[in-house]
Motif scaffolding. Sequence first.
Motif, short mmCIF file in Angstrom:
data_model
loop_
_atom_site.label_atom_id
_atom_site.label_comp_id
_atom_site.label_asym_id
_atom_site.label_seq_id
_atom_site.Cartn_x
_atom_site.Cartn_y
_atom_site.Cartn_z
N ASP A 102 0.83 -1.20 0.00
CA ASP A 102 0.00 0.00 0.00
C ASP A 102 0.87 1.26 0.00
OD1 ASP A 102 -2.15 1.68 0.09
OD2 ASP A 102 -2.73 1.20 2.15
N ALA A 103 1.49 1.53 -1.15
CA ALA A 103 2.23 2.77 -1.38
C ALA A 103 3.36 2.97 -0.38
CB ALA A 103 1.28 3.97 -1.37
N SER A 104 4.14 1.93 -0.14
CA SER A 104 5.28 2.06 0.78
C SER A 104 6.30 3.06 0.25
CB SER A 104 5.96 0.70 0.97
OG SER A 104 5.14 -0.19 1.70
N THR A 105 6.95 3.73 1.18
CA THR A 105 7.98 4.70 0.83
C THR A 105 9.37 4.25 1.30
OG1 THR A 105 7.54 5.95 2.86
CG2 THR A 105 6.36 6.62 0.87
N ASP A 106 9.46 3.05 1.88
CA ASP A 106 10.75 2.50 2.29
C ASP A 106 11.14 1.35 1.36
OD1 ASP A 106 9.08 0.47 3.06
OD2 ASP A 106 9.51 0.60 5.20
N ARG A 107 11.88 0.39 1.82
CA ARG A 107 12.37 -0.72 0.97
C ARG A 107 11.41 -1.91 0.94
NH1 ARG A 107 16.43 -3.22 2.92
NH2 ARG A 107 17.07 -4.10 0.92
N THR A 108 10.18 -1.73 1.39
CA THR A 108 9.23 -2.83 1.46
C THR A 108 9.07 -3.53 0.11
OG1 THR A 108 7.97 -1.98 3.34
CG2 THR A 108 6.78 -3.38 1.78
N LEU A 109 8.85 -2.78 -0.94
CA LEU A 109 8.62 -3.38 -2.26
C LEU A 109 9.84 -4.16 -2.73
CD1 LEU A 109 6.56 -3.67 -4.52
CD2 LEU A 109 7.45 -1.56 -5.53
N GLU A 110 11.01 -3.62 -2.51
CA GLU A 110 12.25 -4.31 -2.89
C GLU A 110 12.41 -5.64 -2.15
OE1 GLU A 110 17.06 -3.68 -2.20
OE2 GLU A 110 15.71 -1.94 -2.10
N ILE A 111 12.11 -5.63 -0.86
CA ILE A 111 12.24 -6.84 -0.05
C ILE A 111 11.23 -7.89 -0.50
CG2 ILE A 111 11.98 -7.77 2.29
CD1 ILE A 111 13.02 -5.03 3.30
N LEU A 112 10.01 -7.46 -0.76
CA LEU A 112 9.00 -8.40 -1.27
C LEU A 112 9.46 -9.04 -2.58
CD1 LEU A 112 5.69 -6.40 -0.69
CD2 LEU A 112 6.32 -8.53 0.45
#
Length: 276
Positions: free
Chosen positions: A61-71
């Motif tokens: 949900d529109a993360s601004t940290d490294r969440t998407l990269e980790i996923l």
Amino acid sequence: MSGTSSWQLRDGEQIIVCNRGLVGHRHFLIGITRVRNEALILRDALDYVGKHVDAIIAYDDASTDRTLEILGGHPKVARIVTNRSWEADIEARRIAERRHRGILLQTAREQLQFDWTFCFDPDERVTGDLRGYVERTHSSVYDGVRVQLFDAYMTRGDDAPYRADCELLHFRRFFGPEQRDILMLWRNRSGVAFANGREPVGVERVATSLYCQHYGKSLSVEHWEETCDYYMRHFPFDTYGRKWRDRKGRAIHTQSDFMRPLYEWGDTLFANAVKM
């Protein structure tokens, strides 16, 4: 909304293909999760859940940290639904979260073949043999499992902030006796769907078993203060905001938020559980 209704992706939402090898054959147990700015605990969460499930579908949900990269870099993540715009309005937030869960379940059904679903948050750790329990439940009459969740607390001398290189399971020593039974596991059937809140509707025969450590209140003093601010700003004041306002500055506990004694994880805690 029925389990066969269709959720449409909106502008700014897209499905990212991660591990193609997870698609094309039947899975027994998959995980689904909604996340936003969970980089601190996410890798440990995926590693822990990944020991039990065959594949994971996530909504970022529109993360601004490294969440998407980790996923995207985790071997058990098959697909990610991404959203570029975060909704801050209180009522719109409630509607959006329901919709996101519906999209998650729909995407899982469209992209994977599976028998059971495990819906988890990154700050939760279900203890024990989760997969083994579901395998035994699969041959029973039950279609779902409510997991017994307890909040972990920071106490004097056990208040060091969580670090990303640590395991979150058993990270804190003390837990409140307040027990919330949450429907986290269910058999994949067409009538199951998200209508409101975290739990799906349409799961009729449900067992209560397993235990879960919840760390939403105990990652760090800084995170506690941020959590207080989040509930004050984005949830109705009368039901959430007021109590979280009163909790600001009180991250270190000698008793639970409900004025009850704290217990170490284990049989004494479970024997003194108070259902909420």
